[in-house]
Write a protein that holds these residues in place. Structure first.
Motif, PDB file in Angstrom:
ATOM      1  N   VAL A 167       1.847  -3.145 -30.866  1.00  0.00           N
ATOM      2  CA  VAL A 167       1.283  -3.190 -32.087  1.00  0.00           C
ATOM      3  C   VAL A 167      -0.071  -2.860 -32.509  1.00  0.00           C
ATOM      4  O   VAL A 167      -0.516  -2.187 -33.361  1.00  0.00           O
ATOM      5  CB  VAL A 167       1.699  -4.726 -32.726  1.00  0.00           C
ATOM      6  CG1 VAL A 167       1.369  -4.899 -34.083  1.00  0.00           C
ATOM      7  CG2 VAL A 167       3.290  -4.944 -32.430  1.00  0.00           C
ATOM      8  N   LEU A 168      -0.899  -3.502 -31.661  1.00  0.00           N
ATOM      9  CA  LEU A 168      -2.349  -3.253 -31.702  1.00  0.00           C
ATOM     10  C   LEU A 168      -2.549  -1.761 -31.609  1.00  0.00           C
ATOM     11  O   LEU A 168      -3.576  -1.320 -32.655  1.00  0.00           O
ATOM     12  CB  LEU A 168      -3.125  -4.038 -30.745  1.00  0.00           C
ATOM     13  CG  LEU A 168      -4.751  -3.826 -30.829  1.00  0.00           C
ATOM     14  CD1 LEU A 168      -5.436  -4.345 -31.785  1.00  0.00           C
ATOM     15  CD2 LEU A 168      -5.233  -4.139 -29.343  1.00  0.00           C
ATOM     16  N   PHE A 169      -2.083  -1.117 -30.597  1.00  0.00           N
ATOM     17  CA  PHE A 169      -2.481   0.337 -30.539  1.00  0.00           C
ATOM     18  C   PHE A 169      -1.942   1.095 -31.505  1.00  0.00           C
ATOM     19  O   PHE A 169      -2.341   2.234 -32.021  1.00  0.00           O
ATOM     20  CB  PHE A 169      -2.026   0.695 -29.085  1.00  0.00           C
ATOM     21  CG  PHE A 169      -2.515  -0.048 -27.910  1.00  0.00           C
ATOM     22  CD1 PHE A 169      -3.884  -0.426 -28.028  1.00  0.00           C
ATOM     23  CD2 PHE A 169      -1.833  -0.288 -26.962  1.00  0.00           C
ATOM     24  CE1 PHE A 169      -4.318  -1.315 -26.913  1.00  0.00           C
ATOM     25  CE2 PHE A 169      -2.401  -1.006 -25.898  1.00  0.00           C
ATOM     26  CZ  PHE A 169      -3.726  -1.401 -25.868  1.00  0.00           C
ATOM     27  N   ALA A 170      -0.743   0.695 -32.051  1.00  0.00           N
ATOM     28  CA  ALA A 170      -0.196   1.584 -33.365  1.00  0.00           C
ATOM     29  C   ALA A 170      -0.926   1.193 -34.362  1.00  0.00           C
ATOM     30  O   ALA A 170      -1.303   2.263 -35.077  1.00  0.00           O
ATOM     31  CB  ALA A 170       1.269   0.871 -33.288  1.00  0.00           C
ATOM     32  N   ALA A 171      -1.541  -0.001 -34.635  1.00  0.00           N
ATOM     33  CA  ALA A 171      -2.492  -0.153 -35.686  1.00  0.00           C
ATOM     34  C   ALA A 171      -3.704   0.734 -35.606  1.00  0.00           C
ATOM     35  O   ALA A 171      -4.192   1.195 -36.565  1.00  0.00           O
ATOM     36  CB  ALA A 171      -2.655  -1.341 -35.908  1.00  0.00           C
ATOM     37  N   MET A 172      -4.405   0.772 -34.228  1.00  0.00           N
ATOM     38  CA  MET A 172      -5.772   1.578 -34.163  1.00  0.00           C
ATOM     39  C   MET A 172      -5.326   3.053 -34.523  1.00  0.00           C
ATOM     40  O   MET A 172      -6.136   3.561 -35.163  1.00  0.00           O
ATOM     41  CB  MET A 172      -5.985   1.326 -32.648  1.00  0.00           C
ATOM     42  CG  MET A 172      -6.569   0.055 -32.292  1.00  0.00           C
ATOM     43  SD  MET A 172      -7.025  -0.277 -30.726  1.00  0.00           S
ATOM     44  CE  MET A 172      -8.204   1.067 -30.334  1.00  0.00           C
ATOM     45  N   LEU A 173      -3.883   3.429 -34.105  1.00  0.00           N
ATOM     46  CA  LEU A 173      -3.794   4.887 -34.167  1.00  0.00           C
ATOM     47  C   LEU A 173      -3.659   5.456 -35.660  1.00  0.00           C
ATOM     48  O   LEU A 173      -4.135   6.147 -36.219  1.00  0.00           O
ATOM     49  CB  LEU A 173      -2.369   5.164 -33.529  1.00  0.00           C
ATOM     50  CG  LEU A 173      -2.220   6.709 -33.063  1.00  0.00           C
ATOM     51  CD1 LEU A 173      -1.908   6.693 -31.622  1.00  0.00           C
ATOM     52  CD2 LEU A 173      -1.280   7.133 -33.898  1.00  0.00           C
ATOM     53  N   LYS A 174      -2.943   4.168 -36.269  1.00  0.00           N
ATOM     54  CA  LYS A 174      -2.785   4.439 -37.654  1.00  0.00           C
ATOM     55  C   LYS A 174      -4.111   4.471 -38.451  1.00  0.00           C
ATOM     56  O   LYS A 174      -4.340   5.625 -39.377  1.00  0.00           O
ATOM     57  CB  LYS A 174      -2.123   3.367 -38.221  1.00  0.00           C
ATOM     58  CG  LYS A 174      -1.670   3.255 -39.871  1.00  0.00           C
ATOM     59  CD  LYS A 174      -0.440   4.066 -40.206  1.00  0.00           C
ATOM     60  CE  LYS A 174      -0.102   4.291 -41.498  1.00  0.00           C
ATOM     61  NZ  LYS A 174      -0.644   3.251 -42.489  1.00  0.00           N
ATOM     62  N   HIS A 175      -5.020   3.656 -38.237  1.00  0.00           N
ATOM     63  CA  HIS A 175      -6.427   3.802 -38.874  1.00  0.00           C
ATOM     64  C   HIS A 175      -6.988   4.982 -38.349  1.00  0.00           C
ATOM     65  O   HIS A 175      -7.748   5.354 -39.302  1.00  0.00           O
ATOM     66  CB  HIS A 175      -7.015   2.360 -38.375  1.00  0.00           C
ATOM     67  CG  HIS A 175      -8.547   2.447 -38.823  1.00  0.00           C
ATOM     68  ND1 HIS A 175      -8.697   1.900 -40.266  1.00  0.00           N
ATOM     69  CD2 HIS A 175      -9.755   2.374 -38.599  1.00  0.00           C
ATOM     70  CE1 HIS A 175      -9.834   2.021 -40.623  1.00  0.00           C
ATOM     71  NE2 HIS A 175     -10.550   2.004 -39.461  1.00  0.00           N
ATOM     72  N   ILE A 176      -6.867   5.327 -37.038  1.00  0.00           N
ATOM     73  CA  ILE A 176      -7.746   6.743 -36.882  1.00  0.00           C
ATOM     74  C   ILE A 176      -7.232   7.788 -37.720  1.00  0.00           C
ATOM     75  O   ILE A 176      -7.953   8.698 -38.198  1.00  0.00           O
ATOM     76  CB  ILE A 176      -7.581   6.886 -35.277  1.00  0.00           C
ATOM     77  CG1 ILE A 176      -8.326   5.884 -34.661  1.00  0.00           C
ATOM     78  CG2 ILE A 176      -7.766   8.350 -34.995  1.00  0.00           C
ATOM     79  CD1 ILE A 176      -7.999   5.744 -32.945  1.00  0.00           C
TER      80      ILE A 176
END
Lengths: 903, 189
Positions: free
Chosen positions: A444-453
């Motif tokens: 979930v964290l990495f998905a959020a980071m990806l989304k933010h990027i």
């Protein structure tokens, strides 16, 4: 003549003792001299350390210079003329040695360092017999409060190497200079015992001490440096692949060293590599095959009898299509290759899996799918180039201590570390951002980071367009993700997620490291895949200081997978349904009779319970302790019609066996191990095989031939030659070449020097295949629910031990440090449960119950408890139900609901 | 008594008052090369460098404790143990040394039952050896608090301490009156 502008000067040329030397700018005069074989004495210098210039032995004269200068700190200049052995210099050096000898105890006959002491060498070389100022030895107390490290401050020459290596290389700082003048002594703060001052018992201080002030305690088979036989080999604990110099005397292990500058470790070792090899001399080693008699007890027998029984048992099970084979991620490539060949071409089964299942095998279905190769993309050597390091699910300083030195160095140099770990590990303490996520929420964290990027436009559009497919699908898969919801799910601040994403995406070079903390976690495959996506989307791949670096657990976890000890892949990751490629492998290896993927370890054990698997052949693994689902495992091992266990010790698994085959230790056989950075390295026979035991490859060979295979291998080198034909990435690797040092695969032919960094020329499939991030709903809340089990248990590796402790628990250098299963619990939880440090406690889950000792620490957050996996008397895995990641089939060993009470 | 959690999570009952130290840390926050002034400030606040303060200092500066400890033990100005009520300083400068200060020192150590650098059990005296008191003309010299005793013999030194202690014990003021012959001179030998 106009001199070239400085920026254009690529090399410098200077003259040392009349010899012309050409070096890179920044090289010191000492290094330049050493590079052409000019020996300059030095006591305070170690290439692992910053120049210090304290001992004044390395003084040289530079023409036109005012005074002699320390060559260790003097940078080369173009046209410099250096003299290293003028009369004046020799006099000065002799003077320094005389001063040192005026207080040195001169107890060489009883000094552990004698024969390996720089002061002794130089006193001899410079002819210093007696100091003209008389002899006034010091009278400090010696200290003997560490199990492995002996200390005699009277022999100390105050070079400060121990102080500096602990600070500069280890990033700790146990040692310091105390007082001044004649009273100066190297000491811990307040003269505390080493164990009280963050000491990790790595012995790096011992390794750099030029005299006998810091010593490894004399081993059981103590012998002088000049008496020992020395063999270069590779450590068989973790997968960093550190080179070791094993010293033996009359066939027994005396000590382990690491020559400075050699190998990936460059002279560094961790506590296990330095003090943990003693197990090879353990008197618990198996020295004869054992068979279970009619009385139900294991009794010694001959090899002929044992092999005949093994062949008979396997033949019978083969007929019933019920054979399973478990290979070891700590055995060599040659042994693993032969074992899977035995399974596939002789026993007719793809039921072959290995200890790499516990972590490294995850790479096949994750990074392997996205990028091409199921392996660490970059090398230890290029970590230094990374500006930002994202470290997820890796307690690196304990699990991969020598690789972690590069991360510690990066932190010391001000590089940004982002650490994702529920626990406040040592590496998390060094991070700029520590994302203490709830267990299982990493994806979930990495998905959020990806989304933010992507939302911030920080993705590398050119790189994606040129090199990757599936970007739209990926973006679509994270469309519904919001930072706030992710922050809530992960239990970390939204601002930290954004900062981490921006730091990672904006860096000129950012590198990712992950390990079992992700792969054994719920949603682990999704998390690892998301990391590969992150790297591609930001273009952080194919360059120094970038990449997705999955750190393999056991010494040859990478190799075991490369060799095809996987139920669904032949050597070289050839899928069983890829008819064309299968044929190529078959041309080398022989016919693979079954083209249907086999079972993983857990399924094989379940298969025994269900009656499909009749016989199990286990080499060097200990599933009785390492597998989750203790009840099933026990039932399977008891129920197996025929169980063969091949090991160096009577492991917990071997106790269930019908036949036990005694194997040689790693120090008793030749072979290769493939380290986590894909480096294929030689392990060398350093001592005779224990009488009664055989090398694993010889045992597999004997079994195959007993079954009529007619194999004719006479050496591991010959097996490697076949591997080179079967596995394209190993095609250029041979024992002859490996004598010059390890080679990183892919190495496609004899001219290929290997590949330190993958994907520099693009991806093997042409383009990277970005994968959608799919997080299952089996969220952390579910894990924790039910039965009033209010705490979540996570497991991991402890610095001093390894695996199920088969080896490490038999090394006094390690058991003297830690020898008891300890559960870490947060102070608040401990207080609520009335648990005090040192209390014996009972930890219970739906699967089982263990009784470790409590350690109260804020290193674990409230609600989480941590337990290392190495203790057979309190096996943490026994608390986990048999459950695997649906994508990678890696057992889930990172989160289970438990209750804790005083025992 | 407050309960605090140290960085490694151990819960300790702390009686130590971190207040003055935290004020100092705030004052020097982010400043480079602040270790020495911080140590000086800490000593001024607590009278010596308490271990608790040293640990906190190291943590705040991101330095190993061994390094902070190394600096504190390098400079003679820093004390790691609290001082007793009165400080006896024995001069070991060249002039004093040649006129017998080693014997003076030994006799004083014997009398007080402690070595240089230690405190008497009743915390009445701290004994210190110093390099030069700057009164070489009166060698061998010792000081008790701010008062100098010169031209000592071992016996004379001990009797001076006895007299001083007696005066203290009889309710003498914190800083005893200077004996008439204790004029200090700054003459170098």
């Amino acid at each position: 003549m106009a001199s070239l502008p400085e920026t254009e000067v690529k090399t410098l040329t200077l003259t040392i003792d009349g010899q012309e030397v050409t070096v890179e700018p920044g090289t010191t005069v000492l290094e330049a001299a050493q590079s052409v074989g000019i020996d300059i004495p030095t006591l305070c210098h170690d290439p692992r350390l910053e120049p210090f210039g304290a001992c004044r032995l390395c003084l040289v004269e530079v023409e036109g210079g005012r005074a002699p200068m320390p060559s260790c700190a003097l940078k080369c200049g173009d046209g410099m003329v250096v003299h290293t052995r003028t009369e004046r210099i020799m006099k000065l050096r002799k003077f320094v040695i005389e001063l040192l000898l005026s207080y040195h105890p001169l107890d060489c006959p009883v000094c552990e360092a004698a024969g390996d002491c720089r002061l002794q060498d130089y006193a001899y070389e410079y002819g210093v017999a007696v100091s003209p100022w008389g002899w006034h030895p010091l009278e400090f107390d010696t200290r003997d409060d560490h199990p492995n490290i002996a200390r005699d401050p009277n022999r100390c020459i105050l070079c400060g190497r121990c102080v500096r290596i602990c600070r500069e290389v280890m990033g700790i700082g146990c040692w310091g200079f105390r007082s001044r003048g004649y009273d100066t002594i190297i000491d811990t703060a307040y003269n505390m015992p080493l164990e009280a001052v963050d000491c990790v018992s790595c012995g790096q201080c011992v390794s750099t001490c030029p005299v006998g002030a810091l010593n490894m305690k004399r081993s059981r088979f103590g012998a002088r440096n000049w008496q020992t036989e020395k063999t270069m080999t590779v450590c068989d604990y973790c997968a960093v692949g550190c080179e070791q110099e094993i010293q033996t005397f009359r066939g027994e292990l005396v000590r382990v060293k690491a020559p400075t500058g050699e190998g990936v470790n460059a002279g560094n070792l961790c506590v296990k590599g330095r003090f943990g090899m003693e197990y090879v001399n353990s008197n618990e080693r198996l020295i004869a095959p054992l068979v279970r008699g009619e009385d139900g007890l294991l009794a010694p027998t001959t090899w002929d009898d044992a092999l005949a029984r093994v062949a008979e048992g396997l033949k019978k099970a083969k007929a019933a299509k019920g054979v399973g084979v478990i290979a070891s991620a700590r055995c060599t490539n040659e042994e693993n290759y032969l074992l899977q060949k035995l399974a596939r071409t002789v026993l007719g089964t793809n039921n072959i899996d290995s200890g790499a299942r516990y972590n490294q095998a995850a790479a096949v279905a994750t990074v392997g799918k996205v990028l091409g190769y199921p392996a660490m993309t970059n090398s230890v050597a290029d970590i230094v180039e990374a500006e930002v390091l994202l470290i997820a699910g890796s307690n690196t300083t304990e699990e991969h201590p020598v690789l972690a030195l590069q991360l510690v160095k990066a932190a010391r140099e001000g590089k940004e570390l982002i650490v994702v770990d529920p626990r406040r590990t040592d590496i998390a303490r060094r991070a700029s951002i520590h994302l203490a996520v709830k267990p299982g929420s990493d994806a979930v964290l990495f998905a959020a980071m990806l989304k933010h990027i992507v939302d911030s436009g920080l993705h590398n559009k050119d790189f994606i367009a040129a090199h990757a497919d599936g970007f739209e699908e990926l973006v679509e898969s994270v469309k519904a993700v919001t930072i706030e919801a992710a922050a809530d799910a992960c239990g970390v601040p939204a601002a930290d997620i954004k900062s981490a994403a921006e730091l990672y995406a904006k860096a000129a070079a950012a590198s990712i490291f992950y390990s079992a903390g992700l792969t054994q976690q719920h949603n682990g495959a999704a998390a690892v895949t998301a990391l590969a996506d992150l790297a591609v989307v930001t273009g952080n791949i194919g360059r120094a200081g970038t990449g997705v670096n999955g750190l393999a657990g056991q010494a040859n976890a990478q190799g075991a997978c490369d060799m095809g000890c996987l139920p669904d892949y032949l050597p070289g990751y050839v899928a069983l349904d890829d008819a064309e490629a299968v044929k190529t492998v078959e041309a080398v290896m022989g016919r693979v009779s079954d083209k249907i993927p086999g079972q993983i370890i857990g399924s094989m054990l379940q298969g025994i319970v269900d009656g499909q698997i009749k016989a199990l052949y286990i080499v060097g693994e200990n599933p009785a302790i390492s597998e989750p689902g203790a009840a099933v495992v026990k039932e399977a091992l008891e129920k197996a019609e025929f169980l063969v266990v091949q090991d160096i010790f009577l492991s917990e698994t071997a106790r269930y066996a019908d036949v036990v085959l005694p194997a040689c230790a790693i120090t008793e056989r030749d072979g290769t191990l493939t380290s986590t950075e894909r480096r294929v390295q030689r392990v060398r026979k350093t001592m005779d095989c224990l009488e009664g035991a055989k090398a694993d490859w010889e045992i597999v060979l004997a079994i195959a031939n007993e079954l009529g295979a007619g194999w004719t291998y006479t050496s591991p080198a010959e097996i490697m030659a076949e591997i080179a034909l079967a596995v394209p990435t190993y095609a250029g690797i041979s024992y002859e070449r490996l004598e010059q040092g390890g080679i990183q695969w892919p190495c496609v032919d004899a001219e290929d020097d290997g590949t330190p960094i993958l994907y520099t020329e693009g991806f093997p499939g042409g383009r990277a295949s970005l994968a959608a991030i799919e997080v299952s709903d089996a969220s952390v809340a579910d894990i924790a629910a039910g039965n009033g089990f209010s705490l979540l248990l996570t497991t991991g590796i402890e610095r001093e031990h390894f695996g199920t402790g088969t080896r490490s628990r038999r090394a006094a250098g390690l058991t003297g440090l830690v020898n008891e299963g300890r559960l870490e619990i947060n102070p608040t939880d401990a207080t609520a449960l009335g648990v005090a440090p040192g209390d014996r406690i009972r930890v219970t889950s739906v699967s089982g119950s263990i009784e470790p000792v409590a350690v109260v620490t804020a290193g674990v957050p409230q609600g989480l408890v941590f337990m290392p996996q190495h203790y057979v008397e309190a096996p943490a895995t026994a608390l986990f139900p048999a459950q695997v990641d649906p994508v990678t089939a890696v057992p889930l060993l990172k989160a289970v609901a438990v209750k804790v009470e005083k025992a | 008594m407050t309960v605090v959690q140290s960085p490694d999570g151990a819960v300790v009952e702390a009686t130590f008052d971190y207040g003055p130290l935290e004020e100092l840390l705030e004052k020097y926050q982010g400043m480079k090369g602040a270790l020495i002034p911080l140590l000086q400030g800490t000593q001024a606040a607590y009278g010596y460098l308490p271990k608790e303060a040293m640990i906190r200092l190291a943590e705040a500066l991101g330095e190993p404790l061994s390094s902070v400890f190394g600096v504190a033990t390098f400079y003679a100005q820093f004390r790691l143990v609290p001082r007793a009520k009165n400080v006896v300083r024995i001069c070991h400068g060249t002039a004093c040394h040649v006129s017998g200060s080693p014997l003076v020192g030994l006799e004083v150590e014997k009398h007080l039952g402690i070595q240089e650098g230690e405190n008497t059990e009743d915390m009445m005296f701290t004994l210190e050896g110093v390099a030069c008191l700057g009164a070489c003309g009166m060698a061998p010299v010792m000081m008790i608090n701010e008062h100098t005793y010169g031209k000592l013999s071992p016996d004379k030194a001990v009797s001076s301490i006895k007299e001083f202690a007696a005066a203290e014990g009889n309710g003498g003021s914190e800083t005893a009156e200077a004996p008439a012959d204790a004029a200090t001179e700054g003459e170098e030998a």
